[in-house]
Design a protein around this motif. Structure first.
Motif, short mmCIF file in Angstrom:
data_model
loop_
_atom_site.label_atom_id
_atom_site.label_comp_id
_atom_site.label_asym_id
_atom_site.label_seq_id
_atom_site.Cartn_x
_atom_site.Cartn_y
_atom_site.Cartn_z
N TRP A 36 26.11 70.27 18.94
CA TRP A 36 27.33 68.92 19.56
C TRP A 36 26.88 68.76 21.06
O TRP A 36 27.29 69.42 21.74
CB TRP A 36 28.87 69.31 19.06
N PHE A 37 26.18 67.32 21.14
CA PHE A 37 25.74 66.71 22.86
C PHE A 37 27.05 65.73 22.18
O PHE A 37 27.36 65.12 21.47
CB PHE A 37 24.91 66.63 22.69
N ARG A 38 27.34 65.05 23.71
CA ARG A 38 28.22 64.05 24.18
C ARG A 38 26.92 63.18 25.20
O ARG A 38 26.17 63.32 26.38
CB ARG A 38 29.06 63.93 24.43
N LEU A 39 26.72 61.69 25.21
CA LEU A 39 26.36 60.88 26.07
C LEU A 39 27.52 60.05 26.50
O LEU A 39 27.74 58.79 25.95
CB LEU A 39 25.51 60.33 25.56
N ALA A 40 27.46 59.52 27.59
CA ALA A 40 28.56 59.36 28.35
C ALA A 40 27.88 57.47 29.01
O ALA A 40 26.91 57.78 29.92
CB ALA A 40 29.30 59.94 29.30
N PRO A 41 28.03 56.69 29.75
CA PRO A 41 27.92 55.26 30.04
C PRO A 41 27.51 55.71 31.76
O PRO A 41 28.41 56.83 32.55
CB PRO A 41 28.41 54.22 30.10
N GLY A 42 25.86 55.96 32.42
CA GLY A 42 25.88 56.54 33.65
C GLY A 42 25.84 57.91 33.34
O GLY A 42 25.39 58.10 34.98
N LYS A 43 25.11 58.94 32.92
CA LYS A 43 25.74 60.44 32.68
C LYS A 43 24.67 60.87 31.98
O LYS A 43 23.94 60.39 31.23
CB LYS A 43 26.49 60.61 32.15
N GLU A 44 24.41 61.45 32.01
CA GLU A 44 22.66 62.64 31.49
C GLU A 44 23.80 63.08 29.61
O GLU A 44 24.78 63.55 30.04
CB GLU A 44 22.27 63.57 31.73
N ARG A 45 22.67 63.78 28.99
CA ARG A 45 23.48 63.81 28.02
C ARG A 45 24.18 65.11 28.00
O ARG A 45 22.92 66.24 29.04
CB ARG A 45 22.17 64.33 26.47
N GLU A 46 24.62 65.54 27.25
CA GLU A 46 25.49 66.66 27.95
C GLU A 46 25.42 67.61 26.43
O GLU A 46 26.16 66.95 25.67
CB GLU A 46 26.70 67.26 28.49
N PHE A 47 25.72 68.97 26.36
CA PHE A 47 25.58 70.17 26.10
C PHE A 47 27.18 70.21 25.64
O PHE A 47 28.27 70.44 26.97
CB PHE A 47 25.16 71.56 26.04
N VAL A 48 27.92 70.13 24.69
CA VAL A 48 29.47 71.10 24.48
C VAL A 48 29.41 71.93 23.45
O VAL A 48 30.56 72.39 23.85
CB VAL A 48 29.38 69.08 23.19
N ALA A 49 28.51 71.94 22.29
CA ALA A 49 29.00 72.95 21.78
C ALA A 49 27.94 73.10 21.07
O ALA A 49 27.01 72.43 20.28
CB ALA A 49 30.81 73.01 20.77
N ALA A 50 27.74 75.10 20.11
CA ALA A 50 26.57 75.16 19.53
C ALA A 50 27.26 76.31 18.55
O ALA A 50 28.03 76.74 18.29
CB ALA A 50 25.40 75.25 19.90
N ILE A 51 26.62 76.74 17.28
CA ILE A 51 27.43 77.57 16.52
C ILE A 51 26.14 77.91 15.19
O ILE A 51 24.71 77.42 15.32
CB ILE A 51 28.45 76.54 15.61
N SER A 52 26.00 79.31 15.18
CA SER A 52 24.58 79.96 14.09
C SER A 52 24.88 79.56 12.67
O SER A 52 26.22 78.46 12.28
CB SER A 52 24.40 81.60 14.99
#
Length: 126
Positions: A36-52
């Motif tokens: 999961w990643f997220r993108l907020a206005p005016g910000k860079e894409r951010e890593f949220v979580a990952a699962i194998s």
């Protein structure tokens, strides 16, 4: 071709919870690590979580650690992101992504993912 579709976004007050879902459909002979990643206005894409693939390895971004939990149900081809203690700064479009990877692998790098959903909006009000 793998299709990824997110759902579960919405509006919530600070301190509340939301559960995002991500359904990935595609070749069943492949093993996918999901993130999961997220993108907020005016910000860079951010890593949220990952699962194998088997769910035995998880990885979280520092800003969500201890509040968010990623899980998966391979029988339903679904990945979940349980988000608790939400803050206004969690407001963003959340994207689910998949990558063909070894069973125990996860990745925090967006460029390592092959398949992306269109995103679901999460809005947290103070």
């Amino acid at each position: 071709q793998v299709h990824v579709v997110e759902s579960g976004g919405g509006s919530v007050q600070a301190g509340g919870s939301l559960r995002l879902s991500c359904v990935a459909s595609g070749p069943t002979d492949r093993r996918y690590s999901m993130g999961w990643f997220r993108l907020a206005p005016g910000k860079e894409r951010e890593f949220v979580a990952a699962i194998s693939w088997y769910g035995t390895v998880t990885n979280y971004g520092d800003s969500v650690k201890g509040r968010f939990t990623i899980s998966r149900d391979n029988a339903q081809n679904t990945v979940f992101l349980q988000m608790n203690s939400l803050k206004p700064e969690d407001t963003a479009v959340y994207y689910c992504a998949g990558r063909i990877a070894p069973s125990s692998s996860t990745s925090r790098v967006p460029g390592n993912y092959d398949y992306w959903g269109r995103g679901t909006q999460v809005t947290v009000s103070s």
